[in-house]
Design an enzyme around this catalytic site. Structure first.
Site, PDB file in Angstrom:
ATOM      1  N   GLU A 224      33.007 -44.250-136.713  1.00 51.47           N
ATOM      2  CA  GLU A 224      33.772 -43.517-135.680  1.00 51.47           C
ATOM      3  C   GLU A 224      32.720 -43.498-134.484  1.00 51.47           C
ATOM      4  O   GLU A 224      31.841 -42.837-134.496  1.00 51.47           O
ATOM      5  CB  GLU A 224      34.114 -41.997-136.320  1.00 51.47           C
ATOM      6  N   CYS A 261      33.587 -35.810-130.266  1.00 47.94           N
ATOM      7  CA  CYS A 261      34.247 -37.051-129.986  1.00 47.94           C
ATOM      8  C   CYS A 261      35.782 -36.960-129.529  1.00 47.94           C
ATOM      9  O   CYS A 261      36.148 -37.778-129.200  1.00 47.94           O
ATOM     10  CB  CYS A 261      34.228 -37.545-131.607  1.00 47.94           C
TER      11      CYS A 261
END
Lengths: 476, 476
Positions: A224, A261
């Site tokens: 990710e 993120c």
């Protein structure tokens, strides 16, 4: 044998035992880890605060999220439908005769987990990746993040205590603290490594994927790698209450010094008075922000450098810069410069000013895969912009209406993933119950006598799990 | 723009429409393709018999399997639980407030499907890969196999007819007949290609994976590359009826001239009188076999070459060679020569003679990933060899007791996959209902007004599908 080879060998040996644990035993283990972390709450938050500069309130919240994640996976393992059991019984009368076939998921093997700097608990040693690996029945080799070594050590100590008290193989979880890219490369390329989990930068994730590709055998790598998480500001919503929207966006941009993120690094709106007003309010909010230290020196240096590079571009106009930074550019300028599509890790956001909704579409379509896309919109905005919703869905793992992208709920329906470059595989998520699916593979058992079948596939359904029997869902 | 670029562009354009089709429309399309194939049964089987030399009975069976596959996916799409819908409702009272999140699977985009030579219907133009791609809501670009061009053309004609009669975008399925590796490479590397499906040789699959790795963005590649499908012959079973077992194995080894991915290319037993007796019976059966022509000249040439290389090895003893070939070797010899672990595509099998069950384990452990492993065993054999069952499960996608590996049932619980080198990703299957999971990714919709949610995620559950609502399974 090198120390890393020995660690992988130990993980494989532990896996041969750990994979046999039943749901009750595995769930209890996850809960025991949660309890062992809880018992260290004060020591942990104190150390982690020193190591990461994250506020105590945030660390307490993150620790609760982390124990919550462990408990979620414990419940998942007990509930049992995650193994996707399916039974198709024999039919000797059919031509040709139909065999008895039964399918369920089994764990892949030892998984190498890379801890992230920005979630010292929730995406580090006992974080979501590790919890999902252990729930799957895989063993974990965790590469601790260098930015919070004492935190990682204390978390690992809690896990070791849980392993002992649950009578599990000593090497069910192991910790690698050795720094350097070579360590990561050796772990990813080791023949006994069955899969890799990573949360972090584009550069880091792509490096690990590159190492995995040097192996003779392909293995699953879920990296990710963050994204800019575009937020579309639609005209009706801006007109409704630009000040409140600016307050909400400023809070999301600066939350945790922007070290998420899902930080909204890009906002897209139609140029005009309403957007100007939003911009003024957002500049005020950003100006009022009290920064705190970032996670570590490298992140601070990279952030400062990135903001200075971006804001020195002639087409980018800086609106506020108070460590937290907010800049603006025309859509035409944005579309000309691909570097503006890259994530800047920190409390920064860029507002792209479009000449109309068609140009908003062009901006969206210019973007690669995203963890999230967000629409700030009234019902009327949404009615008039069906194409925008569709385009937002095509590029993202999560699409949000009128809430900020920061704050990732840990639950069955969460998707923390998305098309490349947000992740290396859009078919999986690293947050929420489905994260476990990264570490398992299906096996079909054909014509097995009942007593040799795993419990999950026995006729009597001793685990009471939901499964399909001849295409019908049942928990009988 | 080259013709292949144009094809991929057309596929992307068709995808933008086709992805919006609801379950009823998509299911009807799959059934219409099945009916259009059925309407061409005689013409198809006649042409395919000429092109592939496969017997008419087999071709009729395979065509039924192919229409059956299409209908299975139609039922899957209507049933709806394959999209893994999960709903977690909001809780404003919680601290922090819990958002409303809802997850379901959406299609990836245009998928490039490579037709296989050995299943001119079931794994070619309208085969299982294509059917699963269309069920997922993806568009398909099918690279036809050069060995049965007229068959592929006629199948494609049937699909086009179905596309027209269902009012779907013209380019929902496209056909590429241009031969050569460059064509495959261009398709795999095209920026609009979202994923790749392949069934065939190790060499072919690894080449495609290599092309995919040259892309800047990783995409899912599912290549099923065959295996040797070891069959363990346990002592009790051999003692029970060696003649019947030999007959069963001979039939499986020679079925369809051995041109199956699940052909039993390896048998493993404990040396002794009983194995000798089995060997004599198997030699007789193989000697009695009437060969027919293989699929195409290349396969015949490669088969003849491989058998002659293997049987010229000093440690390999040829037992029968009548086009169908059966050889034997000691376990020690087998363990010394890694080339013996490779699949020989055709009616060939190698019997490995072990000095005891510990050596059987060593042979199993020396093997890479397999599509299938099989145990020919009495209840007593199984009781005494629990370790063998576990080892068989660790390396395979399907584990079979007392049935032959050839014959792959198309159903919910089938797994036609397995660890590398059987496939490029052990987490998926290319046969059975789960095959659809290769072509979808999850999306989470957060805080959406009900009327903007996909039907599958609306409170009222208008599709009546099985899903979880706050962690409870329900079809309400």
């Amino acid at each position: 044998m090198t120390i890393l080879s020995q660690i992988m060998q130990q993980s494989a040996t532990a896996f041969a035992e750990y994979r046999k644990t039943g749901p009750a035993q595995r769930a209890l283990f996850l809960e025991t880890v949660a309890a062992a972390l809880e018992a260290r709450r004060e020591a942990l938050t104190t150390i982690t605060h020193q190591e990461t500069h994250l506020p105590l309130a945030r660390l307490n919240g993150e620790l609760s999220r982390t124990t919550g994640q462990l408990k979620l996976f414990a419940n998942l393992v007990r509930e049992g439908s995650w193994i996707m059991a399916a039974i198709d019984t024999a039919d000797a009368q059919r031509t040709p005769p139909k065999p008895d076939t039964r399918k369920m998921s089994v764990p892949l093997g030892p998984v190498v987990v890379f801890g992230a700097s920005n979630f010292p608990y929730a995406f580090s040693t006992a974080g979501g990746d590790t919890a999902s690996v252990l729930a799957a029945g895989c063993t974990a080799v965790v590469r601790a993040h260098f930015a919070h070594p004492q935190t990682s050590a204390l978390v690992f100590e809690a896990m070791q205590e849980a392993i002992r008290s649950c009578n599990l193989p000593e090497h069910t979880v192991q910790h690698v603290t050795e720094p350097g890219n070579e360590t990561g490369k050796t772990l990813v390329m080791h023949p006994l490594t069955a899969a890799v989990a990573f949360t972090g930068s584009q550069k880091g994730g792509m490096a690990l994927l590159g190492y995995a590709r040097e192996r003779p055998d392909p293995i699953p790598v879920f990296a990710e790698m963050g994204s800019v998480n575009p937020v579309l500001l639609l005209p009706g919503k801006l007109a409704e209450d630009a000040a409140a929207l600016a307050k909400k966006m400023a809070a999301s941009i600066t939350l945790g010094m922007g070290q998420f993120c899902t930080n909204p690094g890009l906002m897209i709106g139609v140029a005009g008075e309403q957007l100007d007003e939003f911009q003024r309010h957002l500049a005020e909010e950003i100006g009022r922000f009290s920064p705190h230290r970032m996670l570590h020196e490298e992140i601070t240096a990279r952030y400062d450098e990135s903001v200075s590079v971006i804001t020195s571009k002639p087409e980018v106009r800086i609106v506020a810069n108070n460590t937290a930074a907010f800049a603006t550019i025309t859509a035409a300028g944005f579309l000309r410069d691909v570097s503006l599509r890259e994530e800047i890790f920190g409390p920064y956001s860029l507002l792209v000013q479009c000449r109309g909704e068609a140009e908003m579409l062009r901006v969206i379509d210019s973007l690669g895969g995203q963890l999230t896309t967000t629409l700030m919109a009234t019902d009327e905005d949404l009615r008039q912009n069906a194409a925008l919703i569709e385009r937002c869905t095509r590029i993202a793992g999560r699409v949000i209406i009128n809430e900020v992208p920061t704050g990732v709920e840990v639950c069955a329906s969460m998707v923390h993933g998305g098309p490349f470059p947000a992740t290396t595989d859009p078919r999986f998520t690293s947050v929420g119950a489905s994260a476990v699916q990264r570490w398992v593979r299906p096996v079909c058992f054909q014509n097995f006598p009942g007593h040799l079948l795993p419990e999950a596939l026995q006729n009597a359904n001793p685990l009471g799990i939901w499964r399909t029997v001849n295409n019908e869902w049942t928990n009988r």
